[in-house]
Scaffold this motif. Structure first.
Motif, PDB file in Angstrom:
ATOM      1  N   LEU A  69      11.841   9.112   5.468  1.00 16.65           N
ATOM      2  CA  LEU A  69      11.695   7.988   5.100  1.00 16.65           C
ATOM      3  C   LEU A  69      11.329   7.974   3.619  1.00 16.65           C
ATOM      4  N   THR A  70      11.825   6.959   2.612  1.00 20.99           N
ATOM      5  CA  THR A  70      11.455   7.239   1.178  1.00 20.99           C
ATOM      6  C   THR A  70      11.054   6.033   0.764  1.00 20.99           C
ATOM      7  N   GLY A  71      10.490   6.136  -0.510  1.00 20.53           N
ATOM      8  CA  GLY A  71      10.313   5.048  -1.293  1.00 20.53           C
ATOM      9  C   GLY A  71      11.311   4.529  -2.408  1.00 20.53           C
ATOM     10  N   GLU A  72      12.318   5.435  -2.367  1.00 19.25           N
ATOM     11  CA  GLU A  72      13.165   5.133  -3.566  1.00 19.25           C
ATOM     12  C   GLU A  72      14.368   4.335  -2.999  1.00 19.25           C
ATOM     13  N   LYS A  73      14.906   4.167  -1.868  1.00 17.59           N
ATOM     14  CA  LYS A  73      15.930   3.181  -1.608  1.00 17.59           C
ATOM     15  C   LYS A  73      15.482   2.669  -0.174  1.00 17.59           C
ATOM     16  N   ALA A  74      16.476   1.797   0.114  1.00 17.95           N
ATOM     17  CA  ALA A  74      16.201   1.068   1.529  1.00 17.95           C
ATOM     18  C   ALA A  74      16.383   2.018   2.528  1.00 17.95           C
ATOM     19  N   ASN A  75      15.473   2.039   3.553  1.00 15.43           N
ATOM     20  CA  ASN A  75      15.641   3.047   4.780  1.00 15.43           C
ATOM     21  C   ASN A  75      16.361   2.401   5.904  1.00 15.43           C
ATOM     22  N   VAL A  76      17.685   3.157   6.103  1.00 15.31           N
ATOM     23  CA  VAL A  76      18.550   2.795   7.110  1.00 15.31           C
ATOM     24  C   VAL A  76      18.560   3.862   8.101  1.00 15.31           C
ATOM     25  N   PHE A  77      18.192   3.768   9.280  1.00 13.84           N
ATOM     26  CA  PHE A  77      18.330   4.869  10.278  1.00 13.84           C
ATOM     27  C   PHE A  77      19.130   4.308  11.517  1.00 13.84           C
ATOM     28  N   ASP A  78      20.253   4.662  11.717  1.00 15.86           N
ATOM     29  CA  ASP A  78      21.038   4.250  12.887  1.00 15.86           C
ATOM     30  C   ASP A  78      20.942   5.346  14.147  1.00 15.86           C
TER      31      ASP A  78
ATOM     32  N   GLY B 252       0.970  -1.202  -0.097  1.00 16.55           N
ATOM     33  CA  GLY B 252      -0.068   0.021  -0.050  1.00 16.55           C
ATOM     34  C   GLY B 252       0.857   1.289  -0.025  1.00 16.55           C
ATOM     35  N   GLY B 253       2.129   1.184  -0.309  1.00 14.37           N
ATOM     36  CA  GLY B 253       3.087   2.160  -0.523  1.00 14.37           C
ATOM     37  C   GLY B 253       3.578   2.601   0.909  1.00 14.37           C
ATOM     38  N   ARG B 254       3.704   1.646   1.602  1.00  8.26           N
ATOM     39  CA  ARG B 254       4.411   1.724   2.886  1.00  8.26           C
ATOM     40  C   ARG B 254       5.682   1.261   2.939  1.00  8.26           C
ATOM     41  N   VAL B 255       6.361   1.840   3.560  1.00 13.60           N
ATOM     42  CA  VAL B 255       7.952   1.439   3.327  1.00 13.60           C
ATOM     43  C   VAL B 255       8.650   1.175   4.988  1.00 13.60           C
ATOM     44  N   GLY B 256       9.456   0.153   4.857  1.00 13.95           N
ATOM     45  CA  GLY B 256      10.069  -0.238   5.928  1.00 13.95           C
ATOM     46  C   GLY B 256      11.425   0.571   6.338  1.00 13.95           C
ATOM     47  N   VAL B 257      11.881   0.168   7.672  1.00 14.96           N
ATOM     48  CA  VAL B 257      13.116   0.805   7.993  1.00 14.96           C
ATOM     49  C   VAL B 257      14.062  -0.150   8.955  1.00 14.96           C
TER      50      VAL B 257
ATOM     51  N   PRO C 154       5.968   7.010   3.079  1.00 10.92           N
ATOM     52  CA  PRO C 154       7.289   7.847   3.216  1.00 10.92           C
ATOM     53  C   PRO C 154       6.987   9.198   3.536  1.00 10.92           C
ATOM     54  N   GLY C 155       7.937  10.035   4.383  1.00  5.95           N
ATOM     55  CA  GLY C 155       7.928  11.205   4.724  1.00  5.95           C
ATOM     56  C   GLY C 155       8.761  11.467   5.819  1.00  5.95           C
ATOM     57  N   ASP C 156       8.251  12.562   6.785  1.00  2.00           N
ATOM     58  CA  ASP C 156       9.259  13.009   7.780  1.00  2.00           C
ATOM     59  C   ASP C 156       8.646  12.585   9.145  1.00  2.00           C
ATOM     60  N   TYR C 157       9.738  11.991   9.839  1.00  2.00           N
ATOM     61  CA  TYR C 157       9.242  11.131  11.156  1.00  2.00           C
ATOM     62  C   TYR C 157      10.142  11.749  12.337  1.00  2.00           C
ATOM     63  N   THR C 158       9.426  11.597  13.454  1.00  2.00           N
ATOM     64  CA  THR C 158      10.255  11.826  14.718  1.00  2.00           C
ATOM     65  C   THR C 158      10.604  10.441  15.261  1.00  2.00           C
ATOM     66  N   VAL C 159      11.638  10.294  15.509  1.00  2.00           N
ATOM     67  CA  VAL C 159      12.049   9.021  16.310  1.00  2.00           C
ATOM     68  C   VAL C 159      12.189   9.047  17.731  1.00  2.00           C
ATOM     69  N   ARG C 160      11.689   8.070  18.464  1.00  2.00           N
ATOM     70  CA  ARG C 160      12.093   7.939  20.043  1.00  2.00           C
ATOM     71  C   ARG C 160      12.396   6.546  20.183  1.00  2.00           C
ATOM     72  N   VAL C 161      13.169   6.580  21.003  1.00  2.00           N
ATOM     73  CA  VAL C 161      13.799   5.150  21.553  1.00  2.00           C
ATOM     74  C   VAL C 161      13.323   5.023  23.103  1.00  2.00           C
ATOM     75  N   SER C 162      13.015   4.032  23.612  1.00  2.00           N
ATOM     76  CA  SER C 162      12.931   3.788  24.913  1.00  2.00           C
ATOM     77  C   SER C 162      13.275   2.513  25.324  1.00  2.00           C
ATOM     78  N   LYS C 163      13.593   2.415  26.841  1.00  2.00           N
ATOM     79  CA  LYS C 163      14.104   1.165  27.336  1.00  2.00           C
ATOM     80  C   LYS C 163      13.749   1.631  29.002  1.00  2.00           C
TER      81      LYS C 163
END
Length: 140
Positions: free
Chosen positions: A127-136, A24-29, A75-84
């Motif tokens: 995140l884009t649909g044009e290439k693999a999304n890698v976010f470290d 459905g146009g969604r992308v992974g990361v 695809p779009g702009d995202y805020t990233v949150r990490v929790s532990k």
């Protein structure tokens, strides 16, 4: 001649329609998360659309996470949150005077990750649909 035409039609249809599942146009990361110079042993990562249109997330295990496109976001702009959760979160403690099962019967979980990477996160990615999304993520 007919079998050759059929072969070409099948190949072209496969190329046009793609071989993977419809997302459905969604992308992974995917990516890695380090905390104080070491891979984060466990936790969670969350991607929240800046425009509020969606969110996704994944568990972090041994410093790695993966969100497949099937459960990803557009695809779009995202805020990233990490929790532990802190070490004491595994064994909730009853609050004195409250019956077991009451919502307030457990001590709150201590968050290990600093707020600027969690509740008040300043981490962003596109995140884009044009290439693999890698976010470290490297959390000092």
């Amino acid at each position: 001649m007919l079998s050759r035409s059929l072969f070409v039609t099948v190949v072209l249809t496969s190329i046009i329609s793609g071989c993977g599942p419809d997302t459905g146009g969604r992308v992974g990361v995917t990516g890695t998360v380090t905390f104080q110079g070491k891979p984060l042993d466990n936790g969670n990562i969350q991607f929240d659309a800046v425009d509020g249109s969606g969110m996704t997330g994944a568990p972090i295990t041994n410093g790695e996470y993966s969100v497949p496109a099937e459960t990803g976001v557009l695809p779009g702009d995202y805020t990233v949150r990490v929790s532990k959760a802190g070490e004491d979160a595994a064994a909730p403690k009853p609050v004195e005077g409250e019956a077991p099962g009451d919502p307030g019967a457990f001590s709150p979980r201590e968050e290990v990750i600093p707020e600027e990477y969690n509740l008040q996160s300043k981490l962003t990615t596109q995140l884009t649909g044009e290439k693999a999304n890698v976010f470290d993520v490297d959390i000092p």
